[in-house]
Design a protein around this motif. Structure first.
Motif, PDB file in Angstrom:
ATOM      1  N   TYR A  84       1.047 -54.305  -6.476  1.00  0.00           N
ATOM      2  CA  TYR A  84      -0.532 -55.334  -6.485  1.00  0.00           C
ATOM      3  C   TYR A  84       0.201 -56.403  -7.507  1.00  0.00           C
ATOM      4  O   TYR A  84       1.049 -56.083  -8.859  1.00  0.00           O
ATOM      5  CB  TYR A  84      -1.456 -54.631  -7.261  1.00  0.00           C
ATOM      6  CG  TYR A  84      -2.253 -55.528  -7.380  1.00  0.00           C
ATOM      7  CD1 TYR A  84      -3.003 -56.285  -6.546  1.00  0.00           C
ATOM      8  CD2 TYR A  84      -2.325 -56.146  -8.693  1.00  0.00           C
ATOM      9  CE1 TYR A  84      -4.362 -57.190  -6.567  1.00  0.00           C
ATOM     10  CE2 TYR A  84      -3.835 -57.525  -8.543  1.00  0.00           C
ATOM     11  CZ  TYR A  84      -4.691 -57.851  -7.336  1.00  0.00           C
ATOM     12  OH  TYR A  84      -5.512 -58.345  -7.812  1.00  0.00           O
TER      13      TYR A  84
ATOM     14  N   THR B 194      -5.243 -61.836  -2.148  1.00  0.00           N
ATOM     15  CA  THR B 194      -5.933 -60.844  -1.264  1.00  0.00           C
ATOM     16  C   THR B 194      -7.843 -60.258  -1.424  1.00  0.00           C
ATOM     17  O   THR B 194      -7.825 -59.915  -0.090  1.00  0.00           O
ATOM     18  CB  THR B 194      -5.451 -59.123  -1.992  1.00  0.00           C
ATOM     19  OG1 THR B 194      -4.245 -59.211  -3.023  1.00  0.00           O
ATOM     20  CG2 THR B 194      -5.816 -57.856  -1.476  1.00  0.00           C
TER      21      THR B 194
ATOM     22  N   TYR C  54       0.587 -57.516  -2.862  1.00  0.00           N
ATOM     23  CA  TYR C  54      -0.945 -58.292  -2.545  1.00  0.00           C
ATOM     24  C   TYR C  54      -0.447 -59.000  -4.136  1.00  0.00           C
ATOM     25  O   TYR C  54      -0.194 -58.682  -4.863  1.00  0.00           O
ATOM     26  CB  TYR C  54      -1.987 -56.947  -3.232  1.00  0.00           C
ATOM     27  CG  TYR C  54      -2.220 -56.385  -1.062  1.00  0.00           C
ATOM     28  CD1 TYR C  54      -2.632 -57.000  -0.713  1.00  0.00           C
ATOM     29  CD2 TYR C  54      -2.008 -55.064  -1.641  1.00  0.00           C
ATOM     30  CE1 TYR C  54      -2.796 -56.507   0.856  1.00  0.00           C
ATOM     31  CE2 TYR C  54      -2.525 -54.190  -0.731  1.00  0.00           C
ATOM     32  CZ  TYR C  54      -2.915 -54.969   1.105  1.00  0.00           C
ATOM     33  OH  TYR C  54      -3.334 -54.692   1.820  1.00  0.00           O
TER      34      TYR C  54
ATOM     35  N   THR D 297       3.032 -50.206  -1.320  1.00  0.00           N
ATOM     36  CA  THR D 297       2.380 -51.555  -1.511  1.00  0.00           C
ATOM     37  C   THR D 297       2.202 -51.725  -2.898  1.00  0.00           C
ATOM     38  O   THR D 297       1.984 -50.454  -4.205  1.00  0.00           O
ATOM     39  CB  THR D 297       0.870 -50.978  -1.177  1.00  0.00           C
ATOM     40  OG1 THR D 297       0.839 -49.925   0.176  1.00  0.00           O
ATOM     41  CG2 THR D 297      -0.429 -51.834  -1.417  1.00  0.00           C
TER      42      THR D 297
ATOM     43  N   ALA E  54      -7.825 -52.889  -7.421  1.00  0.00           N
ATOM     44  CA  ALA E  54      -6.425 -52.404  -6.063  1.00  0.00           C
ATOM     45  C   ALA E  54      -5.850 -51.515  -7.120  1.00  0.00           C
ATOM     46  O   ALA E  54      -5.321 -50.267  -5.821  1.00  0.00           O
ATOM     47  CB  ALA E  54      -5.975 -54.012  -6.678  1.00  0.00           C
TER      48      ALA E  54
ATOM     49  N   ASP F   8      -0.976 -58.838 -10.366  1.00  0.00           N
ATOM     50  CA  ASP F   8      -1.350 -59.373 -10.893  1.00  0.00           C
ATOM     51  C   ASP F   8      -1.213 -61.505 -10.932  1.00  0.00           C
ATOM     52  O   ASP F   8      -0.313 -61.694 -12.183  1.00  0.00           O
ATOM     53  CB  ASP F   8      -2.696 -59.635 -12.181  1.00  0.00           C
ATOM     54  CG  ASP F   8      -3.487 -60.489 -13.252  1.00  0.00           C
ATOM     55  OD1 ASP F   8      -3.827 -60.998 -12.230  1.00  0.00           O
ATOM     56  OD2 ASP F   8      -3.160 -59.692 -14.162  1.00  0.00           O
TER      57      ASP F   8
END
Ligand SMILES: C[S@@+](CC[C@H](N)C(=O)[O-])C[C@H]1O[C@@H](n2cnc3c(N)ncnc32)[C@H](O)[C@@H]1O
Length: 275
Positions: A138, A90, A113, A136, A124, A140
């Motif tokens: 995220y 990202t 992401y 949205t 983020a 890791d």
């Protein structure tokens, strides 16, 4: 932002900020430095300046890559009707992030992401938001682990519906071409026909000879190690897909819009559709 849908995966939202090593340059922060952002440390600026001295076009490359991202997402959410995005590698939030571009066209777009740099994770958390009805999320995770990425992304994305897999400036960190192909193939196997793959990648071609010295310096002084690939090698990632016109080109020359410089940069870009 009044209403938002925001989901973290792979981390505890209440946890301490991640450990960030500021003593050695990291790609996400140096990329942010070249893009004119504020999220970098002295080591990043020093390495970024050394690379810039060896490869003066690098700032233009970073800008062209981001502009390519914007045009690609506009094409995918617009003409191609895609509503789900998996954006791997990202980078730090900047202007025209994938979810902003996609949701400005179709607010219901769902975006996951993925990055493995702790500073991207930290930012983020603060910056990436999405107005309902969009989502949205995220993750890791490491691009070398497609299985873990798919498993986490499946909490947000419906893998029975088309997905755009965005791999901009990320396969260059998977040094073995066979492994990079296997990662791409595993991701493409998980999505139905009508899905897309967008790729951008540095090269020594297209006037990119200076990348050689700059990448050698990078690999001795910064993280993670990087490599360039030829157009022929990059086209292997797209094999079996229907290439969207104009095919694999300098990313600045992929469907340039009014106001785009359009001058060639040593960074390939392409979009392919799974038939
Ligand atoms: C050159 S930046 C590109 C950012 C964005 N995709 C763009 O095109 O502007 C590469 C990003 O990939 C991330 N990255 C590098 N190696 C990675 C890996 N093995 N797994 C996940 N992310 C990685 C870096 O942290 C960085 O944020």
């Amino acid at each position: 932002m009044t209403a938002s849908s925001w989901d973290f995966q792979g981390i505890d939202p209440g946890a301490e900020p991640p450990d960030i090593d500021t003593t050695i340059a990291h790609n996400a922060r140096v990329w942010n430095y070249w893009l004119g952002g504020k999220d970098h440390f002295a080591a990043d600026r020093q390495a970024g300046d050394r690379v810039l001295a060896m490869h003066p076009g690098i700032v233009q490359v970073a800008r062209a890559d981001r502009a390519f991202l914007g045009r690609t997402v506009r094409f995918l959410a617009g003409e191609a009707g895609i509503r789900q995005f998996l954006d791997i590698g990202t980078g730090l939030p900047t202007a025209e992030n994938t979810h902003e571009v996609a949701q400005s066209i179709a607010p219901e777009c769902r975006v996951v992401y993925v990055d493995n740099d702790p500073i991207v994770l930290a930012h983020a958390r603060a910056l990436l938001t999405s107005a309902l009805p969009g989502t949205t999320s995220y993750v890791d995770a490491d691009a070398h682990e497609p299985e873990a990425i798919l498993q986490a992304a499946a909490r947000v994305l419906d893998f029975d519906q088309p997905v755009a897999i965005m791999m901009l400036g990320i396969l260059n960190f998977v040094l073995d071409t066979g492994e990079a192909r296997a990662i791409v193939n595993r991701l493409l196997d998980a999505v139905p026909s009508g899905s897309y793959l967008a790729v951008s990648h540095p090269t020594l071609e297209l006037g990119g000879e200076a990348n050689e010295e700059a990448m050698r310096f990078w690999n001795e002084h910064a993280k993670p190690p990087i490599r360039a690939r030829s157009g022929q090698e990059i086209s292997l990632f797209l094999s079996g897909l229907e290439l969207v016109e104009p095919g694999l080109v300098s990313c600045s020359q992929w469907r340039p819009e009014a106001g785009d410089p359009g001058s060639q940069v040593p960074h390939y870009g392409a979009v392919g559709r799974k038939g």
